[in-house]
Design a protein around this motif. Structure first.
Motif, PDB file in Angstrom:
ATOM      1  N   MET A 184       0.846  -1.190   0.000  1.00 16.90           N
ATOM      2  CA  MET A 184       0.000   0.000   0.000  1.00 16.90           C
ATOM      3  C   MET A 184       0.883   1.242   0.000  1.00 16.90           C
ATOM      4  SD  MET A 184      -3.026   1.123   2.655  1.00 16.90           S
ATOM      5  CE  MET A 184      -1.907   1.879   3.828  1.00 16.90           C
ATOM      6  N   VAL A 185       0.460   2.265  -0.711  1.00 16.01           N
ATOM      7  CA  VAL A 185       1.247   3.494  -0.805  1.00 16.01           C
ATOM      8  C   VAL A 185       0.400   4.686  -0.389  1.00 16.01           C
ATOM      9  CG1 VAL A 185       0.684   3.731  -3.261  1.00 16.01           C
ATOM     10  CG2 VAL A 185       2.681   4.916  -2.341  1.00 16.01           C
ATOM     11  N   LYS A 186       0.989   5.556   0.429  1.00 14.49           N
ATOM     12  CA  LYS A 186       0.336   6.778   0.890  1.00 14.49           C
ATOM     13  C   LYS A 186       1.396   7.869   0.949  1.00 14.49           C
ATOM     14  CE  LYS A 186      -2.195   6.463   4.591  1.00 14.49           C
ATOM     15  NZ  LYS A 186      -2.669   6.167   5.964  1.00 14.49           N
ATOM     16  N   PHE A 187       0.953   9.105   1.146  1.00 17.02           N
ATOM     17  CA  PHE A 187       1.917  10.162   1.439  1.00 17.02           C
ATOM     18  C   PHE A 187       2.416   9.990   2.865  1.00 17.02           C
ATOM     19  CE2 PHE A 187      -0.049  12.742  -2.065  1.00 17.02           C
ATOM     20  CZ  PHE A 187       1.120  12.857  -2.809  1.00 17.02           C
ATOM     21  N   ARG A 188       3.678  10.232   3.063  1.00 14.76           N
ATOM     22  CA  ARG A 188       4.286  10.115   4.381  1.00 14.76           C
ATOM     23  C   ARG A 188       3.772  11.239   5.288  1.00 14.76           C
ATOM     24  NH1 ARG A 188      10.555  11.381   5.258  1.00 14.76           N
ATOM     25  NH2 ARG A 188      10.827  10.702   7.413  1.00 14.76           N
ATOM     26  N   THR A 189       3.428  10.878   6.530  1.00 13.24           N
ATOM     27  CA  THR A 189       2.926  11.882   7.486  1.00 13.24           C
ATOM     28  C   THR A 189       3.731  11.914   8.779  1.00 13.24           C
ATOM     29  OG1 THR A 189       1.345  10.284   8.410  1.00 13.24           O
ATOM     30  CG2 THR A 189       0.556  11.693   6.616  1.00 13.24           C
ATOM     31  N   ALA A 217       2.479   9.713  18.359  1.00 10.41           N
ATOM     32  CA  ALA A 217       2.215  11.081  18.820  1.00 10.41           C
ATOM     33  C   ALA A 217       3.419  11.982  18.602  1.00 10.41           C
ATOM     34  CB  ALA A 217       1.818  11.074  20.289  1.00 10.41           C
ATOM     35  N   SER A 218       4.627  11.465  18.860  1.00 12.35           N
ATOM     36  CA  SER A 218       5.831  12.282  18.716  1.00 12.35           C
ATOM     37  C   SER A 218       6.292  12.376  17.267  1.00 12.35           C
ATOM     38  CB  SER A 218       6.966  11.722  19.579  1.00 12.35           C
ATOM     39  OG  SER A 218       7.281  10.383  19.221  1.00 12.35           O
ATOM     40  N   ARG A 219       5.968  11.374  16.470  1.00 15.68           N
ATOM     41  CA  ARG A 219       6.442  11.338  15.077  1.00 15.68           C
ATOM     42  C   ARG A 219       5.510  12.046  14.102  1.00 15.68           C
ATOM     43  NH1 ARG A 219       6.242   5.663  13.723  1.00 15.68           N
ATOM     44  NH2 ARG A 219       7.207   6.287  11.744  1.00 15.68           N
ATOM     45  N   LEU A 220       4.228  12.167  14.462  1.00 12.39           N
ATOM     46  CA  LEU A 220       3.249  12.789  13.573  1.00 12.39           C
ATOM     47  C   LEU A 220       3.490  14.297  13.528  1.00 12.39           C
ATOM     48  CD1 LEU A 220       0.746  12.310  11.797  1.00 12.39           C
ATOM     49  CD2 LEU A 220      -0.656  12.666  13.840  1.00 12.39           C
ATOM     50  N   THR A 221       3.716  14.827  12.345  1.00  9.92           N
ATOM     51  CA  THR A 221       4.012  16.243  12.177  1.00  9.92           C
ATOM     52  C   THR A 221       2.730  17.054  12.000  1.00  9.92           C
ATOM     53  OG1 THR A 221       4.175  16.084   9.774  1.00  9.92           O
ATOM     54  CG2 THR A 221       6.186  15.636  11.044  1.00  9.92           C
ATOM     55  N   ARG A 243      -0.743  15.874  10.315  1.00 11.19           N
ATOM     56  CA  ARG A 243      -2.085  15.969  10.896  1.00 11.19           C
ATOM     57  C   ARG A 243      -3.070  16.552   9.880  1.00 11.19           C
ATOM     58  NH1 ARG A 243       1.104  17.381  15.384  1.00 11.19           N
ATOM     59  NH2 ARG A 243       0.887  15.913  17.129  1.00 11.19           N
ATOM     60  N   VAL A 244      -2.622  17.565   9.154  1.00  9.75           N
ATOM     61  CA  VAL A 244      -3.486  18.182   8.143  1.00  9.75           C
ATOM     62  C   VAL A 244      -3.789  17.185   7.028  1.00  9.75           C
ATOM     63  CG1 VAL A 244      -3.633  19.982   6.383  1.00  9.75           C
ATOM     64  CG2 VAL A 244      -2.699  20.523   8.635  1.00  9.75           C
ATOM     65  N   LEU A 245      -2.762  16.487   6.566  1.00 13.18           N
ATOM     66  CA  LEU A 245      -2.962  15.517   5.483  1.00 13.18           C
ATOM     67  C   LEU A 245      -3.911  14.415   5.907  1.00 13.18           C
ATOM     68  CD1 LEU A 245       0.651  15.143   4.023  1.00 13.18           C
ATOM     69  CD2 LEU A 245      -1.214  16.581   3.200  1.00 13.18           C
ATOM     70  N   ARG A 246      -3.773  13.938   7.153  1.00 13.79           N
ATOM     71  CA  ARG A 246      -4.652  12.878   7.633  1.00 13.79           C
ATOM     72  C   ARG A 246      -6.078  13.366   7.833  1.00 13.79           C
ATOM     73  NH1 ARG A 246      -2.414   8.233  10.703  1.00 13.79           N
ATOM     74  NH2 ARG A 246      -0.261   7.957  10.038  1.00 13.79           N
ATOM     75  N   SER A 247      -6.234  14.553   8.393  1.00 17.03           N
ATOM     76  CA  SER A 247      -7.582  15.057   8.677  1.00 17.03           C
ATOM     77  C   SER A 247      -8.356  15.345   7.400  1.00 17.03           C
ATOM     78  CB  SER A 247      -7.501  16.319   9.543  1.00 17.03           C
ATOM     79  OG  SER A 247      -6.915  17.393   8.837  1.00 17.03           O
ATOM     80  N   THR A 248      -7.644  15.675   6.322  1.00 19.74           N
ATOM     81  CA  THR A 248      -8.297  15.953   5.038  1.00 19.74           C
ATOM     82  C   THR A 248      -8.268  14.754   4.098  1.00 19.74           C
ATOM     83  OG1 THR A 248      -6.209  16.833   4.171  1.00 19.74           O
ATOM     84  CG2 THR A 248      -7.737  18.414   5.150  1.00 19.74           C
ATOM     85  N   SER A 249      -7.618  13.673   4.546  1.00 22.51           N
ATOM     86  CA  SER A 249      -7.450  12.447   3.745  1.00 22.51           C
ATOM     87  C   SER A 249      -6.617  12.662   2.488  1.00 22.51           C
ATOM     88  CB  SER A 249      -8.819  11.839   3.369  1.00 22.51           C
ATOM     89  OG  SER A 249      -9.501  11.389   4.534  1.00 22.51           O
ATOM     90  N   ILE A 274     -10.878  11.327  13.465  1.00 28.25           N
ATOM     91  CA  ILE A 274      -9.525  11.235  12.907  1.00 28.25           C
ATOM     92  C   ILE A 274      -8.629  10.349  13.758  1.00 28.25           C
ATOM     93  CG2 ILE A 274      -7.474  12.563  12.276  1.00 28.25           C
ATOM     94  CD1 ILE A 274      -9.442  14.939  11.798  1.00 28.25           C
ATOM     95  N   SER A 275      -8.784  10.437  15.065  1.00 26.64           N
ATOM     96  CA  SER A 275      -7.946   9.628  15.954  1.00 26.64           C
ATOM     97  C   SER A 275      -8.779   9.073  17.096  1.00 26.64           C
ATOM     98  CB  SER A 275      -6.784  10.456  16.518  1.00 26.64           C
ATOM     99  OG  SER A 275      -7.282  11.561  17.249  1.00 26.64           O
ATOM    100  N   ALA A 276      -8.267   8.008  17.694  1.00 27.07           N
ATOM    101  CA  ALA A 276      -8.924   7.423  18.854  1.00 27.07           C
ATOM    102  C   ALA A 276      -8.672   8.286  20.074  1.00 27.07           C
ATOM    103  CB  ALA A 276      -8.408   6.007  19.093  1.00 27.07           C
ATOM    104  N   SER A 277      -9.547   8.217  21.059  1.00 26.37           N
ATOM    105  CA  SER A 277      -9.380   8.983  22.281  1.00 26.37           C
ATOM    106  C   SER A 277      -8.063   8.613  22.965  1.00 26.37           C
ATOM    107  CB  SER A 277     -10.550   8.698  23.234  1.00 26.37           C
ATOM    108  OG  SER A 277     -10.381   9.380  24.449  1.00 26.37           O
ATOM    109  N   GLY A 278      -7.250   9.627  23.248  1.00 26.48           N
ATOM    110  CA  GLY A 278      -5.979   9.399  23.923  1.00 26.48           C
ATOM    111  C   GLY A 278      -4.880   8.879  23.027  1.00 26.48           C
ATOM    112  N   SER A 279      -5.098   8.886  21.704  1.00 25.79           N
ATOM    113  CA  SER A 279      -4.097   8.379  20.772  1.00 25.79           C
ATOM    114  C   SER A 279      -3.987   9.318  19.580  1.00 25.79           C
ATOM    115  CB  SER A 279      -4.481   6.972  20.295  1.00 25.79           C
ATOM    116  OG  SER A 279      -3.592   6.513  19.308  1.00 25.79           O
TER     117      SER A 279
END
Length: 207
Positions: A57-62, A76-80, A84-90, A185-190
């Motif tokens: 599977m291929v995606k843009f790196r986040t 949490a520490s690695r997500l830039t 976050r913007v790319l993931r929230s907008t898919s 977008i994310s699970a509670s606490g994650s």
């Protein structure tokens, strides 16, 4: 067999035009990822497809690479911020349309998870691999990562049993609304979703 053929035709009729039209957007996102996160621009990972057979599977790196020396050890520490913007907008999923065009995935179906989860599923949960994995599905329009693993898998299996082109069209329309609202977008606490460790009801994984 006929249903699978018609679903494949539907996927191509929708995915190919969207992939082509989105190429300028993908080019801009690729430049941003290259500038903010460096290389590689694309994230590639082996995931289980139809009948559990692996595909890439291929995606843009986040996320940034793991680096314990500077504290980059978890999602949490690695997500830039860009991630976050790319993931929230898919937008990170746009390259995954190529997996749909290739036939590795479908537009609609259970999300492809990690290869190491295959041995943790119950017999019923494993039925999610009786269809091609999808970019979106019943779980994604019902809460995405805000759902528990048990609820996600229940909805995945429900899709396997109820799937139709009409349902696919409804899910795609509902997905567009979910993306606009940026729900689940994310699970509670994650930062993303906790690791699946098995179903407690099956006596496997965490209690």
């Amino acid at each position: 067999m006929r249903r699978r053929f018609l679903k494949r035709v539907f996927d191509l009729l929708v995915a190919v035009p969207i992939f082509i039209v989105s190429l300028p957007v993908q080019a801009v996102v690729a430049l941003l990822v290259r500038r903010r996160l460096g290389s590689p621009v694309l994230f590639r990972q082996e995931r289980p497809g139809l009948d559990g057979h692996p595909f890439t599977m291929v995606k843009f790196r986040t996320m940034l690479d793991v680096n314990p020396e500077i504290g980059l050890v978890d999602d949490a520490s690695r997500l830039t911020e860009l991630g976050r913007v790319l993931r929230s907008t898919s937008l990170d999923e746009l390259p995954t349309l190529w997996n749909v065009v290739r036939g590795d995935m479908s537009l609609v179906g259970p999300r492809p998870l990690l290869m190491q989860y295959l041995s943790l599923y119950s017999a019923d949960q494993a039925r999610r691999h009786l269809v091609r994995p999808g970019l979106t599905g019943l779980a994604q329009i019902s809460g995405r990562n805000a759902l528990s693993w048990e609820d996600k898998f229940r909805l995945d299996v429900e899709y396997v049993d109820r799937g139709s082109l009409l349902l696919d069209a409804k899910i795609l329309m509902a997905t567009a609304l979910t993306v606009v609202r940026r729900d689940g977008i994310s699970a509670s606490g994650s930062a993303t979703m906790p690791v699946f460790e098995g179903s407690a009801s099956d006596g496997r994984g965490a209690a």
